[in-house]
Design an enzyme around this catalytic site. Sequence first.
Site, PDB file in Angstrom:
ATOM      1  N   GLY A 109       0.447  -1.138   0.091  1.00  0.00           N
ATOM      2  CA  GLY A 109       0.049   0.457  -0.273  1.00  0.00           C
ATOM      3  C   GLY A 109       0.839   0.971  -0.178  1.00  0.00           C
ATOM      4  N   LEU A 143      -2.935  -8.156  -2.930  1.00  0.00           N
ATOM      5  CA  LEU A 143      -2.607  -8.977  -1.736  1.00  0.00           C
ATOM      6  C   LEU A 143      -3.993 -10.055  -1.610  1.00  0.00           C
ATOM      7  CD1 LEU A 143      -3.378  -6.416   1.439  1.00  0.00           C
ATOM      8  CD2 LEU A 143      -0.868  -7.784   0.743  1.00  0.00           C
ATOM      9  N   ALA A 170      -5.073  -2.427   1.745  1.00  0.00           N
ATOM     10  CA  ALA A 170      -6.535  -2.296   1.960  1.00  0.00           C
ATOM     11  C   ALA A 170      -8.000  -1.820   1.187  1.00  0.00           C
ATOM     12  CB  ALA A 170      -7.153  -2.168   3.147  1.00  0.00           C
ATOM     13  N   MET A 171      -8.635  -2.515   0.401  1.00  0.00           N
ATOM     14  CA  MET A 171      -9.578  -1.716  -0.252  1.00  0.00           C
ATOM     15  C   MET A 171     -10.179  -1.244   1.331  1.00  0.00           C
ATOM     16  SD  MET A 171     -12.242  -0.007  -1.349  1.00  0.00           S
ATOM     17  CE  MET A 171     -13.784  -1.051   0.280  1.00  0.00           C
ATOM     18  N   SER A 172      -9.683   0.259   1.260  1.00  0.00           N
ATOM     19  CA  SER A 172     -10.105   1.027   2.698  1.00  0.00           C
ATOM     20  C   SER A 172     -11.027   1.807   2.957  1.00  0.00           C
ATOM     21  CB  SER A 172      -8.971   1.988   2.431  1.00  0.00           C
ATOM     22  OG  SER A 172      -8.707   3.144   2.140  1.00  0.00           O
ATOM     23  N   THR A 214      -8.163  -1.128  12.677  1.00  0.00           N
ATOM     24  CA  THR A 214      -8.417   0.184  12.064  1.00  0.00           C
ATOM     25  C   THR A 214      -9.877   0.565  13.507  1.00  0.00           C
ATOM     26  OG1 THR A 214     -10.838   1.051  11.189  1.00  0.00           O
ATOM     27  CG2 THR A 214     -10.940  -1.014  10.468  1.00  0.00           C
ATOM     28  N   GLU A 233     -12.884   1.574  12.569  1.00  0.00           N
ATOM     29  CA  GLU A 233     -13.825   0.474  12.590  1.00  0.00           C
ATOM     30  C   GLU A 233     -14.121  -0.306  13.412  1.00  0.00           C
ATOM     31  OE1 GLU A 233     -16.601   2.105   9.850  1.00  0.00           O
ATOM     32  OE2 GLU A 233     -15.926   3.695  10.385  1.00  0.00           O
ATOM     33  N   TYR A 238     -16.046  -4.000   5.131  1.00  0.00           N
ATOM     34  CA  TYR A 238     -14.818  -3.517   5.420  1.00  0.00           C
ATOM     35  C   TYR A 238     -14.105  -4.106   7.197  1.00  0.00           C
ATOM     36  CZ  TYR A 238     -11.924  -0.400   6.421  1.00  0.00           C
ATOM     37  OH  TYR A 238      -9.459  -0.370   7.095  1.00  0.00           O
ATOM     38  N   LYS A 277     -11.571  -7.379   8.418  1.00  0.00           N
ATOM     39  CA  LYS A 277     -10.678  -5.850   9.341  1.00  0.00           C
ATOM     40  C   LYS A 277     -10.212  -7.126  10.859  1.00  0.00           C
ATOM     41  CE  LYS A 277      -7.975  -2.204   7.483  1.00  0.00           C
ATOM     42  NZ  LYS A 277      -6.411  -2.614   7.064  1.00  0.00           N
TER      43      LYS A 277
HETATM   44  P1  NAP Z   1      -5.652   4.649   1.435  1.00  0.00           P
HETATM   45  O1  NAP Z   1      -5.262   5.380   0.580  1.00  0.00           O
HETATM   46  O2  NAP Z   1      -6.378   3.834   0.911  1.00  0.00           O
HETATM   47  O3  NAP Z   1      -4.234   3.593   0.626  1.00  0.00           O
HETATM   48  C1  NAP Z   1      -4.670   2.318  -0.005  1.00  0.00           C
HETATM   49  C2  NAP Z   1      -3.091   1.505  -0.346  1.00  0.00           C
HETATM   50  O4  NAP Z   1      -4.101  -0.383  -0.706  1.00  0.00           O
HETATM   51  C3  NAP Z   1      -3.278   1.974  -1.859  1.00  0.00           C
HETATM   52  O5  NAP Z   1      -1.194   2.336  -1.661  1.00  0.00           O
HETATM   53  C4  NAP Z   1      -3.461   0.966  -2.953  1.00  0.00           C
HETATM   54  O6  NAP Z   1      -3.169   0.981  -4.130  1.00  0.00           O
HETATM   55  C5  NAP Z   1      -3.539   0.113  -2.063  1.00  0.00           C
HETATM   56  N1  NAP Z   1      -4.111  -1.533  -2.125  1.00  0.00           N
HETATM   57  C6  NAP Z   1      -5.365  -1.198  -1.912  1.00  0.00           C
HETATM   58  N2  NAP Z   1      -6.063  -3.541  -2.459  1.00  0.00           N
HETATM   59  C7  NAP Z   1      -4.719  -3.560  -2.806  1.00  0.00           C
HETATM   60  C8  NAP Z   1      -4.418  -4.912  -2.864  1.00  0.00           C
HETATM   61  N3  NAP Z   1      -5.602  -5.588  -3.149  1.00  0.00           N
HETATM   62  N4  NAP Z   1      -3.691  -5.494  -3.046  1.00  0.00           N
HETATM   63  C9  NAP Z   1      -2.404  -4.776  -2.717  1.00  0.00           C
HETATM   64  N5  NAP Z   1      -2.373  -3.467  -3.217  1.00  0.00           N
HETATM   65  C10 NAP Z   1      -3.754  -2.795  -2.547  1.00  0.00           C
HETATM   66  O7  NAP Z   1      -5.629   4.167   2.417  1.00  0.00           O
HETATM   67  P2  NAP Z   1      -4.966   4.607   3.651  1.00  0.00           P
HETATM   68  O8  NAP Z   1      -5.325   6.310   4.235  1.00  0.00           O
HETATM   69  O9  NAP Z   1      -3.257   4.623   3.578  1.00  0.00           O
HETATM   70  O10 NAP Z   1      -4.869   3.989   5.068  1.00  0.00           O
HETATM   71  C11 NAP Z   1      -3.504   2.665   4.855  1.00  0.00           C
HETATM   72  C12 NAP Z   1      -4.105   1.557   5.837  1.00  0.00           C
HETATM   73  O11 NAP Z   1      -4.589   1.843   6.874  1.00  0.00           O
HETATM   74  C13 NAP Z   1      -5.567   0.587   5.086  1.00  0.00           C
HETATM   75  O12 NAP Z   1      -5.300  -0.762   5.576  1.00  0.00           O
HETATM   76  C14 NAP Z   1      -6.750   1.030   5.720  1.00  0.00           C
HETATM   77  O13 NAP Z   1      -7.440   0.238   6.036  1.00  0.00           O
HETATM   78  C15 NAP Z   1      -5.991   1.276   7.196  1.00  0.00           C
HETATM   79  N6  NAP Z   1      -6.522   2.322   8.083  1.00  0.00           N
HETATM   80  C16 NAP Z   1      -6.717   3.597   7.860  1.00  0.00           C
HETATM   81  C17 NAP Z   1      -7.284   4.850   8.660  1.00  0.00           C
HETATM   82  C18 NAP Z   1      -7.495   5.781   7.667  1.00  0.00           C
HETATM   83  O14 NAP Z   1      -8.121   6.954   8.573  1.00  0.00           O
HETATM   84  N7  NAP Z   1      -6.499   6.593   6.719  1.00  0.00           N
HETATM   85  C19 NAP Z   1      -7.818   4.010   9.686  1.00  0.00           C
HETATM   86  C20 NAP Z   1      -7.294   2.758  10.121  1.00  0.00           C
HETATM   87  C21 NAP Z   1      -6.955   2.056   9.290  1.00  0.00           C
HETATM   88  P3  NAP Z   1      -3.798   1.888  -5.086  1.00  0.00           P
HETATM   89  O15 NAP Z   1      -3.121   3.139  -4.760  1.00  0.00           O
HETATM   90  O16 NAP Z   1      -3.175   1.365  -6.494  1.00  0.00           O
HETATM   91  O17 NAP Z   1      -5.449   2.164  -4.746  1.00  0.00           O
HETATM   92  O1  G4F Z   2     -14.580   9.650   6.149  1.00  0.00           O
HETATM   93  P1  G4F Z   2     -15.095   8.894   5.853  1.00  0.00           P
HETATM   94  O2  G4F Z   2     -15.099   8.020   4.525  1.00  0.00           O
HETATM   95  O3  G4F Z   2     -14.614   7.291   6.659  1.00  0.00           O
HETATM   96  P2  G4F Z   2     -14.571   6.265   7.474  1.00  0.00           P
HETATM   97  O4  G4F Z   2     -15.573   5.091   6.981  1.00  0.00           O
HETATM   98  O5  G4F Z   2     -14.868   6.129   8.995  1.00  0.00           O
HETATM   99  O6  G4F Z   2     -12.820   5.174   7.031  1.00  0.00           O
HETATM  100  C1  G4F Z   2     -12.512   5.813   7.183  1.00  0.00           C
HETATM  101  O7  G4F Z   2     -11.641   5.637   9.105  1.00  0.00           O
HETATM  102  C2  G4F Z   2     -11.883   4.359   9.173  1.00  0.00           C
HETATM  103  C3  G4F Z   2     -11.307   4.222  10.518  1.00  0.00           C
HETATM  104  O8  G4F Z   2     -12.271   4.396  11.367  1.00  0.00           O
HETATM  105  C4  G4F Z   2     -10.866   3.343   8.482  1.00  0.00           C
HETATM  106  F1  G4F Z   2     -10.375   2.263   8.479  1.00  0.00           F
HETATM  107  C5  G4F Z   2     -11.402   3.199   7.141  1.00  0.00           C
HETATM  108  O9  G4F Z   2     -10.478   2.340   6.215  1.00  0.00           O
HETATM  109  C6  G4F Z   2     -11.465   4.865   6.259  1.00  0.00           C
HETATM  110  O10 G4F Z   2     -10.080   5.551   5.715  1.00  0.00           O
HETATM  111  O11 G4F Z   2     -16.578   8.713   7.079  1.00  0.00           O
HETATM  112  C7  G4F Z   2     -16.201   9.314   7.708  1.00  0.00           C
HETATM  113  C8  G4F Z   2     -17.903   9.399   8.649  1.00  0.00           C
HETATM  114  C9  G4F Z   2     -19.094   8.017   8.900  1.00  0.00           C
HETATM  115  O12 G4F Z   2     -19.615   7.975   9.543  1.00  0.00           O
HETATM  116  C10 G4F Z   2     -20.092   8.672   7.293  1.00  0.00           C
HETATM  117  O13 G4F Z   2     -20.913   8.106   7.159  1.00  0.00           O
HETATM  118  O14 G4F Z   2     -18.746  10.512   7.868  1.00  0.00           O
HETATM  119  C11 G4F Z   2     -19.478  10.495   7.112  1.00  0.00           C
HETATM  120  N1  G4F Z   2     -20.210  10.993   5.786  1.00  0.00           N
HETATM  121  C12 G4F Z   2     -21.007  12.098   5.686  1.00  0.00           C
HETATM  122  N2  G4F Z   2     -20.820  12.113   4.708  1.00  0.00           N
HETATM  123  C13 G4F Z   2     -19.019  10.803   5.010  1.00  0.00           C
HETATM  124  C14 G4F Z   2     -20.153  11.315   3.776  1.00  0.00           C
HETATM  125  N3  G4F Z   2     -18.788   9.742   4.488  1.00  0.00           N
HETATM  126  C15 G4F Z   2     -17.823  10.210   3.472  1.00  0.00           C
HETATM  127  N4  G4F Z   2     -17.150   9.115   2.866  1.00  0.00           N
HETATM  128  N5  G4F Z   2     -18.424  10.671   2.466  1.00  0.00           N
HETATM  129  C16 G4F Z   2     -19.344  11.709   2.163  1.00  0.00           C
HETATM  130  O15 G4F Z   2     -20.314  12.249   1.649  1.00  0.00           O
END
Ligand code: NAP
Ligand code: G4F
Length: 386
Positions: free
Chosen positions: A10, A66, A89-91, A134, A136, A158, A162
């Site tokens: 990722g 992955l 991840a498909m995040s 996460t 989540e 998701y 996870k």
């Molecule tokens: P992101 O910006 O969506 O990046 C996800 C990465 O995973 C990208 O490089 C994507 O590649 C790659 N990927 C997706 N599917 C894949 C597959 N099947 N095989 C190989 N690579 C794949 O996510 P992020 O915000 O950096 O988050 C990083 C990790 O932390 C994720 O696992 C997410 O679920 C977890 N997480 C994120 C948050 C948050 O708030 N950001 C919080 C808790 C946990 P492409 O660039 O090609 O799409």
């Molecule tokens: O920004 P979000 O899409 O993030 P969400 O669902 O919290 O997930 C992110 O954080 C997780 C950690 O807790 C990660 F594991 C996950 O990979 C990802 O990075 O949505 C945040 C909140 C939700 O409650 C959603 O229903 O915002 C609310 N929301 C309201 N309007 C919206 C919107 N979310 C999105 N994406 N788009 C809207 O228009």
Amino acid sequence: MTQKTALITGITGQDGAYLAEYLLKKGYIVHGMKRRSSLFNTDRIDHLYQDPHIEDPKLFLHYGDLTDSLNITRIIQETQPDEIYNLAAMSHVQVSFETAEYTANADGLGTLRILEAVRLLGLAKKTRIYQASTSELYGLVQQVPQSETTPFYPRSPYAVAKMYAYWITVNYREAYGMHASNGILFNHESPIRGETFVTRKVTRALSKIALGLQQSIFMGNLNSRRDWGHAKDYIRAMYLILQQEKPSDYVIATGITTTIRDFIDMAAKEIGLKIEFRGEGPDEIGVLYDVDQERFIEKVGDKYLDQIISRAAVKDVIVGVDKRYFRPTEVDLLIGDPTKSKTQLGWEPYYDLPALITDMMNSDVKLMKKESYLKEGGYDIMNYFE
Ligand code: NAP
Ligand code: G4F
């Protein structure tokens, strides 16, 4: 000290890009897994790219996925990493409702593939593994705030995927003595956050509205609450987790929660726009009722002032709600208790929410100005058949 090697899955994502830069600055050799795509997908790490022909390169990219065990095993075998950060991840939570099987495969089984490859390759005692878990997982929260001992109640495909990844990481640690740890990270954002997550969707749209490039934005559930931090702070925690003598699981959070509505309000105020929310549920709207002109000129520029003042004069609607963005099951409230990470890792975030918003708004206003200049120059529209 010998030079360490890290493998980041990722690496093209938000966290992967920040972590790669951070580890390179620490002197690591960094290997990253990237997916094959029909367009370039390395924007976030292009500034780190090193031509493989230069002497002593430190960053290497490998095609991979992955969902492909053979490929994962080969990359680990070739790179022999000291540390693996499994960030791929498909995040996107909402998208996981539409791609549940794929999400389970990549986000759940993907973690198993990495753990098993490390074990089969005889690297169980050498390679430390960080699993991107996460907040989540807490879903329908059973405790407020949420800590490492709060029971999980996942609310999306998701989160369920996870959850498997979380427990298989714990299981490999206990069964095979591997240094495998979970970081239970609460939402973390940045100027390079994916454009469809709520914070970035808002900062991009408000920037476009300020420049007269967009009329309004449609949102989902404005009442849900998130504990938002800055990704730059959170990738430091990932690194610290793998430097501990013993593996363990850690909550990384700020301990402060904010509604989506308040996030929009704060981001708008950052550039001098004042929004009043009226109505409820799907009928809620946000009207632009005033402009702090001094702030707007400082943050956006006087060139764009007249059009925004005329919109405020008629109390124009700039935020609407579209039920399309509501989720079948929602996570209403997330607020983390980071006591363990603060005491055991010595981790402290530098950014609070206002500082995060400033960083994101500054960056998106700049980005949208570029779009505005292209439009002014007539370079914004492309038709294949004209
Ligand atoms: P992101 O910006 O969506 O990046 C996800 C990465 O995973 C990208 O490089 C994507 O590649 C790659 N990927 C997706 N599917 C894949 C597959 N099947 N095989 C190989 N690579 C794949 O996510 P992020 O915000 O950096 O988050 C990083 C990790 O932390 C994720 O696992 C997410 O679920 C977890 N997480 C994120 C948050 C948050 O708030 N950001 C919080 C808790 C946990 P492409 O660039 O090609 O799409
Ligand atoms: O920004 P979000 O899409 O993030 P969400 O669902 O919290 O997930 C992110 O954080 C997780 C950690 O807790 C990660 F594991 C996950 O990979 C990802 O990075 O949505 C945040 C909140 C939700 O409650 C959603 O229903 O915002 C609310 N929301 C309201 N309007 C919206 C919107 N979310 C999105 N994406 N788009 C809207 O228009």
